[in-house]
Design a protein around this motif. Structure first.
Motif, PDB file in Angstrom:
ATOM      1  N   MET A   1       0.472  -1.298  -0.187  1.00 31.58           N
ATOM      2  CA  MET A   1      -0.123   0.010   0.297  1.00 31.58           C
ATOM      3  C   MET A   1       0.819   0.699  -0.029  1.00 31.58           C
ATOM      4  O   MET A   1       1.819   1.229   0.862  1.00 31.58           O
ATOM      5  N   GLY A   2       0.550   1.702  -0.594  1.00 40.46           N
ATOM      6  CA  GLY A   2       1.224   3.524  -1.061  1.00 40.46           C
ATOM      7  C   GLY A   2       0.972   4.467   0.494  1.00 40.46           C
ATOM      8  O   GLY A   2       0.451   4.365   0.868  1.00 40.46           O
ATOM      9  N   ARG A   3       2.107   5.099   0.402  1.00 36.11           N
ATOM     10  CA  ARG A   3       1.848   6.584   1.305  1.00 36.11           C
ATOM     11  C   ARG A   3       1.097   7.172   1.571  1.00 36.11           C
ATOM     12  O   ARG A   3       0.786   8.160  -0.179  1.00 36.11           O
ATOM     13  N   SER A   4       0.831   7.851   2.035  1.00 40.26           N
ATOM     14  CA  SER A   4       0.163   9.903   1.731  1.00 40.26           C
ATOM     15  C   SER A   4       1.312  10.229   1.660  1.00 40.26           C
ATOM     16  O   SER A   4       1.844  10.475   2.504  1.00 40.26           O
ATOM     17  N   LEU A   5       0.246  11.861   0.822  1.00 42.11           N
ATOM     18  CA  LEU A   5       1.400  13.043   0.719  1.00 42.11           C
ATOM     19  C   LEU A   5       1.474  13.355   2.060  1.00 42.11           C
ATOM     20  O   LEU A   5       2.988  13.943   2.850  1.00 42.11           O
ATOM     21  N   ASP A   6       0.446  13.169   3.323  1.00 43.06           N
ATOM     22  CA  ASP A   6       0.992  13.873   4.356  1.00 43.06           C
ATOM     23  C   ASP A   6       2.208  12.731   5.394  1.00 43.06           C
ATOM     24  O   ASP A   6       2.937  13.524   5.947  1.00 43.06           O
ATOM     25  N   ASP A   7       2.284  11.625   4.935  1.00 44.09           N
ATOM     26  CA  ASP A   7       2.993  10.743   5.242  1.00 44.09           C
ATOM     27  C   ASP A   7       4.914  11.055   4.842  1.00 44.09           C
ATOM     28  O   ASP A   7       5.972  11.128   5.083  1.00 44.09           O
ATOM     29  N   VAL A   8       4.410  11.765   3.793  1.00 43.56           N
ATOM     30  CA  VAL A   8       5.710  11.242   2.356  1.00 43.56           C
ATOM     31  C   VAL A   8       6.862  12.903   3.366  1.00 43.56           C
ATOM     32  O   VAL A   8       7.519  13.313   3.938  1.00 43.56           O
ATOM     33  N   ILE A   9       5.605  13.945   3.450  1.00 39.53           N
ATOM     34  CA  ILE A   9       6.135  15.900   3.850  1.00 39.53           C
ATOM     35  C   ILE A   9       6.199  14.742   4.898  1.00 39.53           C
ATOM     36  O   ILE A   9       7.994  15.545   5.963  1.00 39.53           O
ATOM     37  N   ALA A  10       5.903  14.135   5.878  1.00 38.78           N
ATOM     38  CA  ALA A  10       6.533  14.306   7.812  1.00 38.78           C
ATOM     39  C   ALA A  10       8.082  13.913   7.656  1.00 38.78           C
ATOM     40  O   ALA A  10       7.672  13.735   8.820  1.00 38.78           O
ATOM     41  N   SER A  11       8.499  12.917   6.598  1.00 39.28           N
ATOM     42  CA  SER A  11       9.448  12.192   6.838  1.00 39.28           C
ATOM     43  C   SER A  11      10.570  12.506   5.916  1.00 39.28           C
ATOM     44  O   SER A  11      11.716  12.633   6.153  1.00 39.28           O
ATOM     45  N   LEU A  12      10.059  14.234   5.772  1.00 44.34           N
ATOM     46  CA  LEU A  12      11.537  15.420   5.034  1.00 44.34           C
ATOM     47  C   LEU A  12      11.770  16.050   6.270  1.00 44.34           C
ATOM     48  O   LEU A  12      10.765  16.443   7.094  1.00 44.34           O
ATOM     49  N   PRO A  13      12.893  16.268   6.042  1.00 36.38           N
ATOM     50  CA  PRO A  13      13.567  17.329   7.519  1.00 36.38           C
ATOM     51  C   PRO A  13      12.833  18.925   7.183  1.00 36.38           C
ATOM     52  O   PRO A  13      11.375  19.001   6.621  1.00 36.38           O
ATOM     53  N   HIS A  14      12.922  18.872   8.727  1.00 33.27           N
ATOM     54  CA  HIS A  14      11.562  19.914   9.108  1.00 33.27           C
ATOM     55  C   HIS A  14      11.874  21.534   8.074  1.00 33.27           C
ATOM     56  O   HIS A  14      10.982  22.353   8.316  1.00 33.27           O
ATOM     57  N   GLU A  15      12.958  21.787   8.268  1.00 37.16           N
ATOM     58  CA  GLU A  15      12.961  22.883   6.876  1.00 37.16           C
ATOM     59  C   GLU A  15      12.207  22.482   6.000  1.00 37.16           C
ATOM     60  O   GLU A  15      11.359  24.072   5.092  1.00 37.16           O
ATOM     61  N   GLN A  16      12.088  21.832   5.054  1.00 36.75           N
ATOM     62  CA  GLN A  16      11.499  21.359   4.658  1.00 36.75           C
ATOM     63  C   GLN A  16      10.567  21.404   4.006  1.00 36.75           C
ATOM     64  O   GLN A  16       9.397  21.635   3.741  1.00 36.75           O
ATOM     65  N   GLN A  17       9.838  20.976   5.683  1.00 40.02           N
ATOM     66  CA  GLN A  17       8.352  21.067   5.595  1.00 40.02           C
ATOM     67  C   GLN A  17       8.169  21.539   5.866  1.00 40.02           C
ATOM     68  O   GLN A  17       7.157  22.129   5.847  1.00 40.02           O
ATOM     69  N   LEU A  18       8.703  23.052   6.371  1.00 37.89           N
ATOM     70  CA  LEU A  18       8.094  24.831   6.576  1.00 37.89           C
ATOM     71  C   LEU A  18       7.672  24.810   5.155  1.00 37.89           C
ATOM     72  O   LEU A  18       7.320  26.294   4.891  1.00 37.89           O
ATOM     73  N   GLN A  19       9.241  25.368   4.580  1.00 36.54           N
ATOM     74  CA  GLN A  19       9.043  25.769   3.169  1.00 36.54           C
ATOM     75  C   GLN A  19       8.004  25.273   2.122  1.00 36.54           C
ATOM     76  O   GLN A  19       6.662  25.813   1.610  1.00 36.54           O
ATOM     77  N   ILE A  20       7.210  23.286   2.453  1.00 40.10           N
ATOM     78  CA  ILE A  20       6.080  23.502   1.902  1.00 40.10           C
ATOM     79  C   ILE A  20       5.067  24.173   2.518  1.00 40.10           C
ATOM     80  O   ILE A  20       3.873  24.544   1.595  1.00 40.10           O
ATOM     81  N   ASP A  21       5.257  24.020   3.268  1.00 37.55           N
ATOM     82  CA  ASP A  21       3.423  24.904   4.333  1.00 37.55           C
ATOM     83  C   ASP A  21       3.413  26.166   3.848  1.00 37.55           C
ATOM     84  O   ASP A  21       2.682  26.460   3.778  1.00 37.55           O
ATOM     85  N   ALA A  22       5.098  26.926   3.102  1.00 40.10           N
ATOM     86  CA  ALA A  22       4.795  28.005   3.473  1.00 40.10           C
ATOM     87  C   ALA A  22       4.205  28.244   1.784  1.00 40.10           C
ATOM     88  O   ALA A  22       3.628  29.429   1.530  1.00 40.10           O
ATOM     89  N   ARG A  23       4.562  27.485   1.090  1.00 37.15           N
ATOM     90  CA  ARG A  23       4.050  27.370  -0.599  1.00 37.15           C
ATOM     91  C   ARG A  23       2.292  27.337  -0.198  1.00 37.15           C
ATOM     92  O   ARG A  23       1.772  28.378  -1.066  1.00 37.15           O
ATOM     93  N   TYR A  24       2.002  26.124   0.432  1.00 36.06           N
ATOM     94  CA  TYR A  24       0.935  26.002   0.460  1.00 36.06           C
ATOM     95  C   TYR A  24      -0.337  27.378   1.244  1.00 36.06           C
ATOM     96  O   TYR A  24      -1.229  26.811   0.355  1.00 36.06           O
ATOM     97  N   GLN A  25       0.755  27.829   1.662  1.00 35.80           N
ATOM     98  CA  GLN A  25      -0.290  28.887   2.259  1.00 35.80           C
ATOM     99  C   GLN A  25      -0.475  30.053   1.603  1.00 35.80           C
ATOM    100  O   GLN A  25      -1.255  30.250   0.960  1.00 35.80           O
ATOM    101  N   GLU A  26       0.872  30.056   1.033  1.00 38.75           N
ATOM    102  CA  GLU A  26       0.790  30.608   0.159  1.00 38.75           C
ATOM    103  C   GLU A  26      -0.987  30.286  -1.581  1.00 38.75           C
ATOM    104  O   GLU A  26      -1.428  31.740  -2.387  1.00 38.75           O
ATOM    105  N   LEU A  27      -0.646  29.515  -2.189  1.00 37.94           N
ATOM    106  CA  LEU A  27      -1.703  28.986  -3.351  1.00 37.94           C
ATOM    107  C   LEU A  27      -2.941  29.036  -2.592  1.00 37.94           C
ATOM    108  O   LEU A  27      -3.260  29.822  -3.545  1.00 37.94           O
ATOM    109  N   LYS A  28      -3.219  28.740  -1.484  1.00 33.98           N
ATOM    110  CA  LYS A  28      -3.728  28.364  -0.925  1.00 33.98           C
ATOM    111  C   LYS A  28      -4.645  29.991  -0.714  1.00 33.98           C
ATOM    112  O   LYS A  28      -6.447  29.943  -1.077  1.00 33.98           O
ATOM    113  N   GLN A  29      -3.842  31.544  -0.612  1.00 29.59           N
ATOM    114  CA  GLN A  29      -4.360  32.478  -1.530  1.00 29.59           C
ATOM    115  C   GLN A  29      -5.345  32.772  -2.344  1.00 29.59           C
ATOM    116  O   GLN A  29      -5.533  34.229  -2.941  1.00 29.59           O
ATOM    117  N   GLU A  30      -4.400  32.389  -3.976  1.00 26.24           N
ATOM    118  CA  GLU A  30      -5.279  32.465  -4.934  1.00 26.24           C
ATOM    119  C   GLU A  30      -6.194  31.810  -5.110  1.00 26.24           C
ATOM    120  O   GLU A  30      -6.519  30.920  -4.936  1.00 26.24           O
TER     121      GLU A  30
END
Length: 128
Positions: free
Chosen positions: A1-30
């Motif tokens: 069974m495949g991993r969810s996107l949340d699982d993949v993001i959780a496995s990334l370094p904290h700095e990268q998780q913060l970058q992904i979250d920041a970009r997600y927040q930007e896109l949410k405003q568009e």
């Protein structure tokens, strides 16, 4: 069974998780377009039509336009409860906001151009 996107993001370094979250927040405003903006504002086309004093099919037409006057866009945005801001991004400069584009007040009626003599209607011509 495949991993969810949340699982993949959780496995990334904290700095990268913060970058992904920041970009997600930007896109949410568009938003993709005016229709989506209206829906986010919780308005029906009929509500916008009433606010703009036009018929509902005209709202549909505005939402499908790819080119329009800024005054039309401003009126539409205000009809859904928003405020239009115009920003300019130039290379190596901070973002600038344009507050007034042209005259804010209705334009005064312009005078008709003066007629040239050759344009004037001919009155009685004398034939020699």
């Amino acid at each position: 069974m495949g991993r969810s996107l949340d699982d993949v993001i959780a496995s990334l370094p904290h700095e990268q998780q913060l970058q992904i979250d920041a970009r997600y927040q930007e896109l949410k405003q568009e938003v993709e377009g005016l229709r989506e903006l209206r829906q986010i504002a919780g308005k029906a086309q009929a509500d916008v039509a009433t606010a703009l004093k036009i018929k509902q099919p005209s709202v549909s037409k505005i939402e499908k336009q790819t080119d329009m006057y800024l005054s039309t866009l401003r009126s539409y945005v205000e009809a859904v409860g928003g405020e239009l801001e115009l920003t300019v991004k130039l290379p190596k400069r901070p973002v600038m906001r344009i507050h007034h584009l042209g005259d804010v007040a209705p334009a005064a009626p312009t005078k008709a151009p003066a007629r040239r003599k050759s344009d004037a209607p001919s009155s009685r011509r004398r034939h020699g």
